[in-house]
Write an enzyme that holds these catalytic residues in place. Sequence first.
Site, PDB file in Angstrom:
ATOM      1  N   ARG A  49     -34.014  10.504   1.508  1.00 19.04           N
ATOM      2  CA  ARG A  49     -33.743  10.116   0.123  1.00 19.04           C
ATOM      3  C   ARG A  49     -32.644  11.028  -0.452  1.00 19.04           C
ATOM      4  O   ARG A  49     -32.586  12.223  -0.136  1.00 19.04           O
ATOM      5  CB  ARG A  49     -35.000  10.249  -0.750  1.00 19.04           C
ATOM      6  CG  ARG A  49     -36.049   9.179  -0.497  1.00 19.04           C
ATOM      7  CD  ARG A  49     -35.604   7.801  -0.976  1.00 19.04           C
ATOM      8  NE  ARG A  49     -36.631   6.779  -0.807  1.00 19.04           N
ATOM      9  CZ  ARG A  49     -36.712   5.938   0.230  1.00 19.04           C
ATOM     10  NH1 ARG A  49     -35.829   5.999   1.206  1.00 19.04           N
ATOM     11  NH2 ARG A  49     -37.664   5.028   0.273  1.00 19.04           N
TER      12      ARG A  49
ATOM     13  N   HIS B 213     -27.235   3.252   2.814  1.00 19.98           N
ATOM     14  CA  HIS B 213     -28.697   3.167   2.949  1.00 19.98           C
ATOM     15  C   HIS B 213     -29.081   2.068   3.954  1.00 19.98           C
ATOM     16  O   HIS B 213     -29.753   1.093   3.603  1.00 19.98           O
ATOM     17  CB  HIS B 213     -29.357   2.893   1.591  1.00 19.98           C
ATOM     18  CG  HIS B 213     -30.813   3.261   1.568  1.00 19.98           C
ATOM     19  ND1 HIS B 213     -31.431   3.844   0.494  1.00 19.98           N
ATOM     20  CD2 HIS B 213     -31.783   3.140   2.513  1.00 19.98           C
ATOM     21  CE1 HIS B 213     -32.708   4.047   0.761  1.00 19.98           C
ATOM     22  NE2 HIS B 213     -32.952   3.623   2.003  1.00 19.98           N
TER      23      HIS B 213
HETATM   24  P1  NAP Z   1     -44.363   9.590   7.363  1.00 24.85           P
HETATM   25  O1  NAP Z   1     -44.866   8.936   8.603  1.00 24.85           O
HETATM   26  O2  NAP Z   1     -45.254   9.632   6.169  1.00 24.85           O
HETATM   27  O3  NAP Z   1     -43.950  11.087   7.774  1.00 24.85           O
HETATM   28  C1  NAP Z   1     -43.646  12.062   6.824  1.00 24.85           C
HETATM   29  C2  NAP Z   1     -43.526  13.409   7.519  1.00 24.85           C
HETATM   30  O4  NAP Z   1     -43.046  14.362   6.574  1.00 24.85           O
HETATM   31  C3  NAP Z   1     -44.859  13.937   8.044  1.00 24.85           C
HETATM   32  O5  NAP Z   1     -44.683  14.606   9.273  1.00 24.85           O
HETATM   33  C4  NAP Z   1     -45.275  14.933   6.960  1.00 24.85           C
HETATM   34  O6  NAP Z   1     -46.105  15.983   7.404  1.00 24.85           O
HETATM   35  C5  NAP Z   1     -43.926  15.484   6.581  1.00 24.85           C
HETATM   36  N1  NAP Z   1     -43.995  16.100   5.242  1.00 24.85           N
HETATM   37  C6  NAP Z   1     -44.327  15.529   4.070  1.00 24.85           C
HETATM   38  N2  NAP Z   1     -44.297  16.442   3.077  1.00 24.85           N
HETATM   39  C7  NAP Z   1     -43.950  17.618   3.649  1.00 24.85           C
HETATM   40  C8  NAP Z   1     -43.768  18.927   3.153  1.00 24.85           C
HETATM   41  N3  NAP Z   1     -43.959  19.230   1.852  1.00 24.85           N
HETATM   42  N4  NAP Z   1     -43.431  19.898   4.032  1.00 24.85           N
HETATM   43  C9  NAP Z   1     -43.256  19.616   5.346  1.00 24.85           C
HETATM   44  N5  NAP Z   1     -43.411  18.375   5.891  1.00 24.85           N
HETATM   45  C10 NAP Z   1     -43.757  17.401   5.035  1.00 24.85           C
HETATM   46  O7  NAP Z   1     -43.008   8.918   6.893  1.00 24.85           O
HETATM   47  P2  NAP Z   1     -41.944   8.071   7.768  1.00 24.85           P
HETATM   48  O8  NAP Z   1     -42.431   6.685   7.966  1.00 24.85           O
HETATM   49  O9  NAP Z   1     -41.584   8.873   8.963  1.00 24.85           O
HETATM   50  O10 NAP Z   1     -40.712   8.003   6.736  1.00 24.85           O
HETATM   51  C11 NAP Z   1     -40.110   9.174   6.232  1.00 24.85           C
HETATM   52  C12 NAP Z   1     -39.170   8.845   5.088  1.00 24.85           C
HETATM   53  O11 NAP Z   1     -37.989   8.225   5.593  1.00 24.85           O
HETATM   54  C13 NAP Z   1     -39.678   7.832   4.064  1.00 24.85           C
HETATM   55  O12 NAP Z   1     -40.541   8.435   3.128  1.00 24.85           O
HETATM   56  C14 NAP Z   1     -38.403   7.315   3.426  1.00 24.85           C
HETATM   57  O13 NAP Z   1     -38.060   8.092   2.307  1.00 24.85           O
HETATM   58  C15 NAP Z   1     -37.351   7.537   4.521  1.00 24.85           C
HETATM   59  N6  NAP Z   1     -36.805   6.257   5.031  1.00 24.85           N
HETATM   60  C16 NAP Z   1     -35.459   6.029   4.923  1.00 24.85           C
HETATM   61  C17 NAP Z   1     -34.930   4.857   5.437  1.00 24.85           C
HETATM   62  C18 NAP Z   1     -33.462   4.592   5.368  1.00 24.85           C
HETATM   63  O14 NAP Z   1     -33.031   3.483   5.683  1.00 24.85           O
HETATM   64  N7  NAP Z   1     -32.638   5.555   5.026  1.00 24.85           N
HETATM   65  C19 NAP Z   1     -35.769   3.920   6.051  1.00 24.85           C
HETATM   66  C20 NAP Z   1     -37.114   4.188   6.135  1.00 24.85           C
HETATM   67  C21 NAP Z   1     -37.630   5.373   5.622  1.00 24.85           C
HETATM   68  P3  NAP Z   1     -47.560  15.691   8.033  1.00 24.85           P
HETATM   69  O15 NAP Z   1     -47.275  15.185   9.427  1.00 24.85           O
HETATM   70  O16 NAP Z   1     -48.231  16.997   8.054  1.00 24.85           O
HETATM   71  O17 NAP Z   1     -48.208  14.673   7.151  1.00 24.85           O
HETATM   72  C1  GLV Z   2     -36.206   2.649   3.065  1.00 25.97           C
HETATM   73  O1  GLV Z   2     -35.538   3.513   2.583  1.00 25.97           O
HETATM   74  C2  GLV Z   2     -37.627   2.740   3.218  1.00 25.97           C
HETATM   75  O2  GLV Z   2     -38.243   3.620   2.608  1.00 25.97           O
HETATM   76  O3  GLV Z   2     -38.183   1.902   3.930  1.00 25.97           O
END
Ligand code: NAP
Ligand code: GLV
Length: 306
Positions: free
Chosen positions: A221, A269
């Site tokens: 983000r 994005h």
């Molecule tokens: P997820 O499965 O919820 O994983 C989040 C990770 O971040 C987990 O390992 C979590 O730790 C860690 N985390 C959260 N808060 C933290 C903190 N304060 N300190 C250290 N580590 C922390 O999420 P995801 O599905 O991988 O997605 C991640 C993010 O990618 C989304 O929230 C979104 O903003 C972004 N995204 C972007 C796009 C794009 O097109 N640019 C697309 C999709 C997603 P734990 O393992 O301990 O819970």
């Molecule tokens: C895209 O940014 C998502 O959070 O899926």
Amino acid sequence: MRITVCLSQQKPEPWVAGLQAALPGAQVSAWQPGDPPADWAVVWAPPQAFIDEQTDLRALFNTGAGVDALLQLRLPPGLRVVRLDDAGMSVQMAEYVCHAVIRHFREFDGYEADTREGRWSYRKPRSRADWPVGVMGLGVLGTRVAQALRVFDFPVHGWSRSPREVPGVVCHAGEAALDGFLTSCRVLVNLLPLTPQTENILNRQTLGRLLPGGYLINVARGAHLVDDDLLALLDSGHLAGATLDVFRTEPLPANHPFWSHPRLTVTPHTSARTLRDESIAQIAGKIAALQRGEPVAGVVDPVRGY
Ligand code: NAP
Ligand code: GLV
């Protein structure tokens, strides 16, 4: 069973048709103000007025992985919010990040500039041992990215809130481990959710801890990054460049300095797009599972914020 669809940036019709085909017994429609309350909602950044009308919801399905926009709204206490759990995003994210890392590590921009001028020039091969990559966030996307980077033999470090184990990846956990994680890495990939704890986490101090000539890839983000701090570290030479897919304001404003900076790559994005068919299949499967009283993956913890 009523399913309502409210998507702020897409036409709802294909989602309505897809969900209707997947759940023929349901009554699926695009939300109109004043509609009767639904049992299930499929949303992206809905208005507060939509939430206020939903008095009988059993779950709210977010058509993305990040729920930061949704959690800004006043949601009924106890409402189950379910995010997309991969649904075809992790492979896209892995290819985007590996492309960015390899493009920088192999100096493809430099080769392209040389060949455009008809120059047959070699650059000294770099040792990947000197290019450790750190992945912030070892969730669904971060783990897949870390594993994909290992395929190319980069040393990979990961950082998460709670301890994680990913084969071949040096895993660090918690705030106390952040400094050791950052000082181990030359390339930093951000895949954290946006929460009060992670907002502005990419700043002068943290990015300044990377090995000299560091490179940032922000695919989570825009509000994770302090824009002026990145520009200052590029100017000082501590950072060699960055690939940025997400921004504080999207679309990135026309006068923003990121557009024209020679050492920044900007994409709109698009690193991991929501794939409609995969997402509909996942959401329909979860509605069916919840109706049978079974647990589903991807339920958001409102206290953690992700
Ligand atoms: P997820 O499965 O919820 O994983 C989040 C990770 O971040 C987990 O390992 C979590 O730790 C860690 N985390 C959260 N808060 C933290 C903190 N304060 N300190 C250290 N580590 C922390 O999420 P995801 O599905 O991988 O997605 C991640 C993010 O990618 C989304 O929230 C979104 O903003 C972004 N995204 C972007 C796009 C794009 O097109 N640019 C697309 C999709 C997603 P734990 O393992 O301990 O819970
Ligand atoms: C895209 O940014 C998502 O959070 O899926």
